[in-house]
Write an enzyme that holds these catalytic residues in place. Structure first.
Site, PDB file in Angstrom:
ATOM      1  N   ARG A   1      39.452  34.949  36.565  1.00 49.90           N
ATOM      2  CA  ARG A   1      40.477  35.047  35.531  1.00 49.90           C
ATOM      3  C   ARG A   1      41.780  34.468  36.061  1.00 49.90           C
ATOM      4  O   ARG A   1      42.061  34.554  37.259  1.00 49.90           O
ATOM      5  CB  ARG A   1      40.724  36.521  35.173  1.00 49.90           C
ATOM      6  CG  ARG A   1      39.747  37.078  34.192  1.00 49.90           C
ATOM      7  CD  ARG A   1      40.183  38.411  33.643  1.00 49.90           C
ATOM      8  NE  ARG A   1      40.348  39.410  34.672  1.00 49.90           N
ATOM      9  CZ  ARG A   1      41.494  40.052  34.921  1.00 49.90           C
ATOM     10  NH1 ARG A   1      42.575  39.785  34.236  1.00 49.90           N
ATOM     11  NH2 ARG A   1      41.546  40.972  35.854  1.00 49.90           N
TER      12      ARG A   1
ATOM     13  N   HIS B   1      39.044  50.604  38.981  1.00 49.18           N
ATOM     14  CA  HIS B   1      38.905  49.185  39.345  1.00 49.18           C
ATOM     15  C   HIS B   1      40.223  48.470  39.536  1.00 49.18           C
ATOM     16  O   HIS B   1      40.233  47.252  39.689  1.00 49.18           O
ATOM     17  CB  HIS B   1      38.129  48.428  38.262  1.00 49.18           C
ATOM     18  CG  HIS B   1      36.694  48.826  38.148  1.00 49.18           C
ATOM     19  ND1 HIS B   1      35.686  48.166  38.813  1.00 49.18           N
ATOM     20  CD2 HIS B   1      36.101  49.825  37.456  1.00 49.18           C
ATOM     21  CE1 HIS B   1      34.524  48.730  38.515  1.00 49.18           C
ATOM     22  NE2 HIS B   1      34.750  49.750  37.705  1.00 49.18           N
TER      23      HIS B   1
ATOM     24  N   LYS C   1      29.861  36.073  45.955  1.00 48.63           N
ATOM     25  CA  LYS C   1      28.947  35.082  45.353  1.00 48.63           C
ATOM     26  C   LYS C   1      29.082  33.740  46.070  1.00 48.63           C
ATOM     27  O   LYS C   1      28.086  33.059  46.334  1.00 48.63           O
ATOM     28  CB  LYS C   1      29.250  34.937  43.854  1.00 48.63           C
ATOM     29  CG  LYS C   1      28.977  36.218  43.081  1.00 48.63           C
ATOM     30  CD  LYS C   1      29.619  36.241  41.690  1.00 48.63           C
ATOM     31  CE  LYS C   1      29.619  37.666  41.139  1.00 48.63           C
ATOM     32  NZ  LYS C   1      30.448  37.838  39.941  1.00 48.63           N
TER      33      LYS C   1
ATOM     34  N   LYS D   1      46.384  36.778  41.271  1.00 49.37           N
ATOM     35  CA  LYS D   1      45.299  36.050  41.931  1.00 49.37           C
ATOM     36  C   LYS D   1      45.799  34.731  42.525  1.00 49.37           C
ATOM     37  O   LYS D   1      45.108  34.072  43.287  1.00 49.37           O
ATOM     38  CB  LYS D   1      44.150  35.807  40.952  1.00 49.37           C
ATOM     39  CG  LYS D   1      43.491  37.111  40.472  1.00 49.37           C
ATOM     40  CD  LYS D   1      42.408  36.867  39.445  1.00 49.37           C
ATOM     41  CE  LYS D   1      41.856  38.127  38.797  1.00 49.37           C
ATOM     42  NZ  LYS D   1      40.752  38.771  39.513  1.00 49.37           N
TER      43      LYS D   1
ATOM     44  N   THR E   1      34.516  39.987  43.495  1.00 49.93           N
ATOM     45  CA  THR E   1      33.075  39.846  43.698  1.00 49.93           C
ATOM     46  C   THR E   1      32.712  38.371  43.791  1.00 49.93           C
ATOM     47  O   THR E   1      31.682  38.023  44.354  1.00 49.93           O
ATOM     48  CB  THR E   1      32.283  40.511  42.547  1.00 49.93           C
ATOM     49  OG1 THR E   1      32.894  40.134  41.315  1.00 49.93           O
ATOM     50  CG2 THR E   1      32.298  42.014  42.671  1.00 49.93           C
TER      51      THR E   1
HETATM   52  C1  GFP Z   1      38.156  44.186  38.370  1.00 49.70           C
HETATM   53  C2  GFP Z   1      38.965  44.091  39.630  1.00 49.70           C
HETATM   54  C3  GFP Z   1      38.204  43.312  40.704  1.00 49.70           C
HETATM   55  C4  GFP Z   1      36.866  44.006  40.936  1.00 49.70           C
HETATM   56  C5  GFP Z   1      36.127  44.150  39.613  1.00 49.70           C
HETATM   57  C6  GFP Z   1      34.858  44.956  39.776  1.00 49.70           C
HETATM   58  O1  GFP Z   1      37.870  42.889  37.933  1.00 49.70           O
HETATM   59  O2  GFP Z   1      38.941  43.264  41.892  1.00 49.70           O
HETATM   60  O3  GFP Z   1      36.094  43.249  41.823  1.00 49.70           O
HETATM   61  O4  GFP Z   1      36.929  44.836  38.650  1.00 49.70           O
HETATM   62  O5  GFP Z   1      35.144  46.176  40.418  1.00 49.70           O
HETATM   63  F1  GFP Z   1      40.155  43.468  39.388  1.00 49.70           F
HETATM   64  P1  GFP Z   1      38.329  42.205  36.588  1.00 49.70           P
HETATM   65  O6  GFP Z   1      37.473  42.800  35.508  1.00 49.70           O
HETATM   66  O7  GFP Z   1      39.745  42.516  36.449  1.00 49.70           O
HETATM   67  O8  GFP Z   1      38.034  40.756  36.793  1.00 49.70           O
END
Ligand code: GFP
Length: 826
Positions: A561, A369, A672, A566, A668
Site C-alpha cells: 500500500r 495489527h 514473500k 512506508k 509480510t
Molecule cells: C497490517 C500491518 C502490517 C501487517 C499486516 C498483517 O497490514 O504491518 O503485516 O497488517 O498483520 F500494517 P495492512 O493491512 O495495513 O497492509
C-alpha cells in the site's frame, strides 16, 4: 453443522483425479453447468467449467470434513475478519489437491493451456492489503495443519477498487469481481440470520421476576451465507470460508406497489443490499462511518448466531460454548462481537450477567495489527445510540464493572481509569473499540516481536499493566504454497531437488538448502531461474506500461500500500540522488537498476496519491534521459493485487522494506520476497528485525534509526530542516524536486510533499536519508559480485522457513486456541 449429507464412494467421472476423469468432467461441466459446447465456448467458459470440476472434488472433501468434525465434536477456531485477500483460487486448489499436472494434461486435450485458464479468474479483492492477505494465509495453514476452522467475513459485491493510472495519477475503477459469477462459492439460502438496527430498548420482567431487556429494532436485515471451501495442502481436510451478504428481510413491499409507488416497493431491498456492497479502503477514517459500523455488526452478528446454532445443534449446553469455539478477532473491526455475544446470551438465551461475561471472556482473543493512532477505531456515542442502542447499554455496563475493578486495584489513580475507559471522554464521546476488544478477550497479541513490545509499552500500555499475562506475540507468516510453489514453480522444483521435497508442508526443511549455498555449480541455475522470472515480469511491464526494462539490471522493488510511513518517497529520493550523481559523473561505476513500484493509495489520502504521481514523474524524466538510459529505469506496475504480486516477488533482486522503525507492525511482503530469493534493504522495523536475525546480519542490508532512536529524536525536538541544510546530496535531491525538474517546471505540484518533509517530516525520511544512500551503495557493490550475491540469496531462502504461516498457526493453536489436529480420511 447441517451441511452433512450421506457420502457415497466417489464415482470416477464425478470426482476422479485421473486425466481421463478430469477431461470428461471438464466437458461435462462445460455442457451441463456452463451451458456451452466446445465449438462456441470461450476461455472464460472453459475456466468456469474447470472451476466447477475442481469444486466438485473439493465438495467431496469438505462434506467429509464437516461430517468428521461433527462426529468428533471438534473444537473449532472461528476467525472473524472484515477482510480476506485469498487471490485466485484455481491454481491454489489444484496444488492443494495435487492435480496440477493431470489437469494441465486434461486441459491440453481440449486444445487449451492451463495457465491461460488460470489467468481468466477474477481476483476476489476483499481486502486492502496485509491484514486481509494474512487472514487468507492463515486459512490455508489451518486446513493444511488439519485444524477445524471457519473463516467468517463479508461478501463485498465490490472489492478494493481497481487502479488505473492516468497521466501518472491514480484513478479508481470499481471492482466488479462477481460480474461473471463466482464458481467457487455456494449460496446457502437456508443459512441466514436477521440483524436489527436502530430502534429502542424496553425493560420487562421474565417469568422468574427478573428484569430483562428487549431490543426493538427500527429495521431488520438478513445476512445470507456464501461458502467457499478452503482445502488443505496434501491432506483431505477442507475448511470453510463463510461470507455474509446483506439482503432485505422482505424484498418487495406490496403496499407501496399497490399504491402505485413502484420504486418504493423495492427501496428496502436496495437499501439493505447496500450494506455489503463495497469494501472500504483504509486510511479514510471519516467516510461512511455508519455504514462501516453496520457492516461490522452484520458479519459479526451473523457469525456468532451461526456458531451458537452449530453449538446448540450438537446437543450441549451454552456453558460448554467456550470449550467448542474460540473466536479470534482480526484487528478491531469485529470488536463489536464482545457486546453482541453478551447481548445474545443475555437477551436471547436468558443468561445472567456474570455467567455471560465469564463465557464471553473465555471465548475471544484479539490480534492487534497497528500502532497508528488513526487506525484504532473509535465510534461516536451518538452514532452508536442511533444504530446499536442495546449494544451501547451493554458496553456502558461492561465499562462500569471494568472500571470498578480498575479502581479496586489502583484506588488512587483516577487518571488511569480515564485512560482505560471504553469511552473516550476527552472531547465528544467515543467508544474505543480496541479497549472493548482488550477487555473482552483472554489473549491479546501483536504480529511481530517489536510490535508486541511497543504495544505493551505504548498504545496498550495500561492494559499491559493490568493484565500482563494476556499479552503474547505471534510473528506473522506467509503461505509457502501460494508464494512459493504457485508463484515460482521453477525455483521450487530446484529447492525440492537440492533440499529435498516436503518443504512446502514443512518450511523449516528449507534449512537443508543451507549446506548447498556454497556449491558454486548450482549458482548458474539459481541465476537462470531468477533471470527467467525477471524476463517474464519485464514482458508484463512492457505490456502494461509500454516501458521496456532490462532483465539483466538489478530489480529493486517496493510493492505495498502507498503510505507515508512506508516511505515510498524515500526510495524516490534515492533514485533522484542516483540520477543526479550519474548525470554529474557519467563514468560512475554502478550496476544498472530497474526500480519497480506497485500499490494502491486510499482514494481520499492526498499525499499518498501525490507519491504515486511523484514516482511516475521521476520515472518519466529518468526513463527518457539518454544520459542514464541504460542504467536506470523506473516503473510503476498498476493495480497491485495478489495476482500481480505472484509475478513480482519471484522477479526481485532487492526487496525494499524501508518504513520508519516502529511504524510497520510486521510486514509480510518482506517474507514473500525473501522466500523468492530477494535480499532485503530495510530498517529495524516490524518483522524485519526477526528476518535479519534468521537470515544473518551479513545477508541483510540494514540502515536507519532504531525505534528507540526515533523516539529519542522526536523527544529532543526533531528538526528535518537541519538535515536538509547539512547534507548537500539531500539538498540537491529535494531542490530538484521543488524546482520543477520532474514536473515540467511546475513548482507547485510537489510543494505539499516538499513542505511536509522540510517542516514536519513525521516519518523522518530526512533523518534516515544518508544512512539509506550509504546502504544502497553497499547493495550496489554486493550485487556486482554475482557469486556472493547468489550465495546470500540462497541463504535467505534457506533460513526463511520460520516465516511460514504454518509455524505461526501452530503457535496460535498451541498457545491461544488450544486446538488439536483432526485427520480426515478419504
Ligand atoms: C497490517 C500491518 C502490517 C501487517 C499486516 C498483517 O497490514 O504491518 O503485516 O497488517 O498483520 F500494517 P495492512 O493491512 O495495513 O497492509
Amino acid at each position: 453443522m447441517d451441511e452433512t449429507g450421506p457420502l457415497t464412494e466417489h464415482e470416477p467421472t464425478r470426482t476422479g483425479l485421473s486425466v481421463d476423469a478430469l477431461h470428461r468432467a471438464l466437458l461435462d461441466n462445460l455442457f451441463y453447468v456452463v451451458g456451452r459446447f466446445p465449438a462456441v465456448a470461450t476461455r472464460q467458459d472453459y475456466y468456469r467449467a474447470l472451476a466447477f470440476t475442481v469444486r466438485d472434488r473439493l465438495l467431496h472433501r469438505w462434506l467429509r470434513t464437516v461430517q468428521t468434525y461433527k462426529e468428533e465434536r471438534s473444537r473449532t477456531v472461528c476467525y472473524l475478519s472484515a477482510e480476506y485477500l485469498p487471490g485466485p483460487q484455481l491454481g491454489h486448489n489444484l496444488l492443494a489437491l495435487g492435480i496440477f499436472d493431470n489437469t494441465r494434461e486434461a486441459v491440453r486435450r481440449v486444445g487449451l493451456e492451463l495457465d491461460d485458464l488460470i489467468e481468466e479468474e477474477a481476483e476476489p479483492g476483499l481486502g486492502n492489503g496485509g491484514l486481509g492477505r494474512l487472514a487468507a494465509c492463515y486459512l490455508d495453514s489451518l486446513a493444511t495443519l488439519q485444524r477445524p476452522a471457519i473463516g467468517y467475513g463479508l461478501r463485498y459485491e465490490f472489492g478494493i477498487f481497481r487502479q488505473r493510472i492516468d497521466n501518472g495519477w491514480q484513478v479508481e475503477v470499481s471492482d466488479s469481481w462477481l460480474r461473471d459469477g463466482n464458481p467457487w462459492e455456494l449460496r446457502r439460502p437456508h443459512i441466514a440470520f436477521e440483524i436489527g438496527l436502530g430502534g429502542h430498548t424496553e425493560r420487562y420482567l421474565d417469568h422468574h421476576g427478573h428484569t430483562r431487556v428487549r431490543w426493538v429494532p427500527g429495521e431488520t436485515i438478513r445476512g445470507v451465507a456464501h461458502d467457499t471451501a478452503i482445502p488443505g495442502y496434501g491432506v483431505f481436510n477442507s475448511n470453510l470460508l463463510r461470507l455474509w451478504a446483506a439482503e432485505a428481510t422482505e424484498s418487495f413491499d406490496f403496499g407501496s406497489f399497490n399504491a402505485g409507488d413502484y420504486q418504493g416497493a423495492v427501496r428496502r431491498k436496495i437499501r439493505s443490499e447496500t450494506i455489503s456492497r463495497v469494501l472500504y479502503p483504509n486510511d479514510e477514517p471519516e467516510t461512511g462511518k455508519r455504514l462501516r459500523l453496520i457492516q461490522g455488526y452484520l458479519f459479526v452478528s451473523c457469525s456468532l448466531q451461526d456458531m451458537l446454532r452449530i453449538h446448540l445443534a450438537g446437543g450441549e449446553g451454552l456453558d460448554r460454548f467456550p470449550q467448542r469455539f474460540v473466536v479470534q478477532l482480526n484487528d478491531t473491526h469485529p470488536a463489536i462481537a464482545v457486546a453482541e455475544l453478551m447481548r445474545l446470551l443475555l437477551d436471547k438465551h436468558g443468561m445472567e450477567w456474570e455467567s455471560a461475561w465469564d463465557l464471553t471472556r473465555r471465548t475471544f482473543a484479539y490480534t492487534n495489527h497497528t500502532l497508528l493512532p488513526e487506525a484504532l477505531e473509535k465510534w461516536s456515542l451518538t452514532l452508536f445510540e442511533e444504530t446499536l442502542p442495546r449494544h451501547l447499554e451493554i458496553i456502558l455496563e461492561i465499562n462500569q464493572y471494568f472500571l470498578d475493578e480498575v479502581r479496586m486495584r489502583f484506588p488512587h489513580d483516577e487518571a488511569l481509569t480515564t485512560r482505560l475507559s471504553l469511552i473516550d471522554e476527552t472531547g465528544p464521546r467515543y467508544v474505543r473499540m480496541a479497549h472493548l476488544a482488550c477487555v473482552g478477550s483472554f489473549s491479546i497479541n501483536g504480529v511481530a516481536r517489536l510490535h508486541t513490545a511497543l504495544l505493551a509499552d505504548t498504545v496498550l500500555r495500561d492494559f499491559h499493566t493490568l493484565w500482563p499475562e494476556r499479552f503474547n506475540n505471534k510473528t506473522n507468516g506467509i503461505s509457502p504454497r501460494r508464494f512459493g510453489n504457485l508463484s515460482n514453480p521453477d525455483l521450487c522444483a530446484l529447492l525440492s531437488r537440492v533440499a529435498g521435497p516436503g518443504w512446502a508442508a514443512d518450511a523449516e526443511r528449507l534449512r537443508l538448502l543451507e549446506p548447498h549455498a556454497h556449491r558454486r555449480e548450482i549458482y548458474p541455475e539459481w541465476r537462470r531461474i531468477k533471470l527467467e522470472r525477471k524476463r517474464a515480469l519485464a514482458r508484463y511491464v512492457a505490456d502494461q506500461t509500454g516501458i521496456v526494462v532490462d532483465p539483466e539490471s538489478m530489480f529493486d522493488i517496493q510493492v505495498k500500500r502507498i503510505h507515508e510511513y512506508k516511505r515510498q518517497h524515500l526510495n524516490v529520493l534515492h533514485i533522484i540522488a542516483l540520477y543526479s550523481r550519474i548525470k554529474m559523473d557519467p563514468t560512475l561505476d554502478a550496476a544498472p537498476r530497474t526500480f519497480v513500484f506497485g500499490g494502491k493509495a486510499a482514494p481520499g489520502y492526498k499525499m499518498a496519491k501525490l507519491i504515486i504521481k511523484l514516482i511516475h514523474s521521476v520515472g518519466e524524466v529518468v526513463n527518457r534521459d539518454p544520459a542514464v538510459r541504460d542504467r536506470l529505469r523506473v516503473v510503476f506496475v498498476p493495480d497491485f493485487n495478489v495476482k500481480v504480486a505472484q509475478r513480482i516477488y519471484p522477479a526481485a533482486d532487492l526487496s525494499e522494506q524501508i518504513s520508519l522503525a516502529g511504524m510497520e507492525a510486521s510486514g509480510t511482503g518482506n517474507m514473500k520476497f525473501a522466500l523468492n530469493g530477494a535480499l532485503t534493504i530495510g530498517t529495524l522495523d516490524g518483522a524485519n528485525v526477526e528476518i535479519r536475525e534468521e537470515v544473518g546480519a551479513e545477508n541483510f542490508f540494514l540502515f536507519g534509526l532504531t525505534s528507540a532512536e526515533v523516539q529519542a529524536r522526536k523527544r529532543s525536538g526533531y528538526c528535518p530542516y537541519d538535515c536538509y541544510r547539512e547534507n548537500p546530496v539531500l539538498r540537491e535531491a529535494i531542490d530538484l524536486l521543488a524546482d520543477g525538474l520532474f514536473s515540467h517546471g511546475d513548482r507547485a505540484l510537489f510543494r505539499p510533499l516538499v513542505d511536509h518533509l522540510l517542516q514536519q517530516d513525521d516519518y523522518m525520511l530526512l533523518a534516515d536519508f544518508q544512512s539509506y544512500i550509504d546502504c544502497q551503495d553497499r547493495v550496489d557493490r554486493a550485487f556486482r559480485d554475482a557469486d556472493s550475491w547468489t550465495r546470500m540469496s540462497m541463504l535467505n531462502v534457506a533460513r526463511i522457513g520460520r516465516f511460514s504461516s504454518d509455524r505461526v498457526v501452530q503457535e496460535y493453536c498451541r498457545e491461544i486456541w488450544r486446538l488439536e489436529p483432526v485427520t480426515i480420511r478419504p
